[in-house]
Scaffold this motif. Sequence first.
Motif, PDB file in Angstrom:
ATOM      1  N   GLY A 331       0.735  -1.139  -0.076  1.00 55.52           N
ATOM      2  CA  GLY A 331      -0.183   0.012   0.201  1.00 55.52           C
ATOM      3  C   GLY A 331       0.642   1.425  -0.097  1.00 55.52           C
ATOM      4  O   GLY A 331       1.963   1.334   0.123  1.00 55.52           O
ATOM      5  N   GLN A 332       0.017   2.498  -0.221  1.00 58.23           N
ATOM      6  CA  GLN A 332       0.843   3.580  -0.295  1.00 58.23           C
ATOM      7  C   GLN A 332      -0.327   4.712   0.099  1.00 58.23           C
ATOM      8  O   GLN A 332      -1.548   4.442   0.095  1.00 58.23           O
ATOM      9  N   LEU A 350       4.304  11.254  -0.549  1.00 59.83           N
ATOM     10  CA  LEU A 350       3.979   9.915  -0.810  1.00 59.83           C
ATOM     11  C   LEU A 350       4.734   8.735  -0.001  1.00 59.83           C
ATOM     12  O   LEU A 350       5.754   8.916  -0.223  1.00 59.83           O
ATOM     13  N   ILE A 351       3.891   8.060   0.790  1.00 65.16           N
ATOM     14  CA  ILE A 351       4.730   7.059   1.698  1.00 65.16           C
ATOM     15  C   ILE A 351       4.381   5.663   1.438  1.00 65.16           C
ATOM     16  O   ILE A 351       3.098   5.382   1.182  1.00 65.16           O
ATOM     17  N   SER A 352       5.239   4.823   1.325  1.00 62.99           N
ATOM     18  CA  SER A 352       5.095   3.370   1.102  1.00 62.99           C
ATOM     19  C   SER A 352       6.271   2.550   1.681  1.00 62.99           C
ATOM     20  O   SER A 352       7.441   3.224   2.235  1.00 62.99           O
ATOM     21  N   ALA A 353       6.320   1.323   1.556  1.00 65.18           N
ATOM     22  CA  ALA A 353       7.431   0.510   2.141  1.00 65.18           C
ATOM     23  C   ALA A 353       8.466   0.817   1.489  1.00 65.18           C
ATOM     24  O   ALA A 353       9.646   0.466   1.639  1.00 65.18           O
ATOM     25  N   ASP A 364      -4.492  12.130   0.370  1.00 62.27           N
ATOM     26  CA  ASP A 364      -5.571  11.080   0.921  1.00 62.27           C
ATOM     27  C   ASP A 364      -5.845  11.678   2.308  1.00 62.27           C
ATOM     28  O   ASP A 364      -7.087  11.637   2.943  1.00 62.27           O
ATOM     29  N   LEU A 365      -4.884  12.314   3.176  1.00 63.69           N
ATOM     30  CA  LEU A 365      -5.113  12.876   4.458  1.00 63.69           C
ATOM     31  C   LEU A 365      -4.361  14.278   4.592  1.00 63.69           C
ATOM     32  O   LEU A 365      -3.255  14.447   3.804  1.00 63.69           O
ATOM     33  N   ASP A 403      -3.192   3.535   8.555  1.00 64.94           N
ATOM     34  CA  ASP A 403      -2.850   2.922   9.689  1.00 64.94           C
ATOM     35  C   ASP A 403      -2.083   1.468   9.556  1.00 64.94           C
ATOM     36  O   ASP A 403      -1.359   1.128  10.549  1.00 64.94           O
ATOM     37  N   HIS A 404      -2.181   0.931   8.562  1.00 71.41           N
ATOM     38  CA  HIS A 404      -1.572  -0.322   8.342  1.00 71.41           C
ATOM     39  C   HIS A 404       0.073  -0.112   8.209  1.00 71.41           C
ATOM     40  O   HIS A 404       0.760  -0.588   8.571  1.00 71.41           O
TER      41      HIS A 404
END
Length: 418
Positions: A331-332, A350-353, A364-365, A403-404
Amino acid sequence: MEHEIRVLSDAQEVGRSLEVFLNAMVGMRWPDPEAVPGLMEPGRTVAAYVPTANPSADVPAGNTSHPERLVGTASSFTSWMIVPGGKKVPQAAVTDVGVLPTHTRRGLAGALMRHQLEQCLARNEIVASLRASEATIYERWGFGIASNVATVEISVDRADFRPGVPKGGDVRLVDLRERADQDLLARIYTGANWVGAIDRPSYWWRARAHVRQLGQDHHYAVVHGIPGHEDGFAIYTPQDSSTWFRSKDRCIVVGDFVANTSRAHFGLLRYLLSLDLVQRVVLDTMPVDHSIEKLFTDERSVSTHGRRDETWLRLVDVQAALAARTYRAPGQVIIEVRDDLLRDNNGRYLISASGVARTEQPPDLTMDVAQLACVYLGGTPFWQLAQAGRIAVHRDAGLTVADHLFALRRAPFGGTMF
């Protein structure tokens, strides 16, 4: 209000700044003035001066034409913090923030905090943290509650360990008055490996030793592990030594509990619960998800209370801080951050693993930097802030993904007062 913020270098000025802080706090013990220079890191104390017509007011050396008075101060020490993923990031540990009661509500505290945060940027300290004496002032400068702690109380006569709970290793008492034993505790602490842990530099250790000297009660210390391989320690003191032998409820308070391994955790707990004459053991500062009650056949032998805020965190360089921690796949999420004080932090991330990058895509937020600090260590879920109206949710799925991504298996925990 007319004022000037200066970095202090003169030992006398640093001593006066500490007096200002203590006058602001009201209820704290005053240290030995001769010990003060060794308790504060040079170059990290700032002070607010205001002009005064009173010729008896504080006048810095060499300045007699413009009398002025030191009325506010803030300090910090060079430190690191462990963030999710295990990386130690450079941080400023902010402390001794105070303004004289005669000069509050005039913008001086804000000026001091702004100056400190600008210093952090210049030193490449990507985060700052503090322990707050008041709960309503630091959010305005971008700090948010990133970890909480609780007090754990154990009834010794009811606390029987379950079969199969590990024994732990060897423990031995050390003497906190001895420099070699103080240095041993400092070496043990360098193995701190949990999210939220911070560095304890030499100034911190000297300050704690000085506070013990000012007190009336004796402090005991026990270390876990064979010599040369110690991996934990506990410092404790009797709750009320004046009535110790007449009391029917003798209690020790553990003010510092450091276990770098599960073996140390078990060994130190078994030692504390084996002490003769003691009816209660109080672990004053513990993680909120400690689960100590699971060790005993009678879980009611343990009570947890006094949950309170611990780490107030400020992301000084948002992009660097976000990039320093890890995230869960998949997810991102795109988070828009607003920072009225350090405006270079404003933007969308933009944040992801896979990492963190600036973006112009719709968010998104949306949240201010203080709310981002609350979720950064994984101690507060996004949905709680959204439910409280503290962040704007533009896409419900984005809230779930956030949250994930930020979730941790264990709650963050500092464990160090400063």
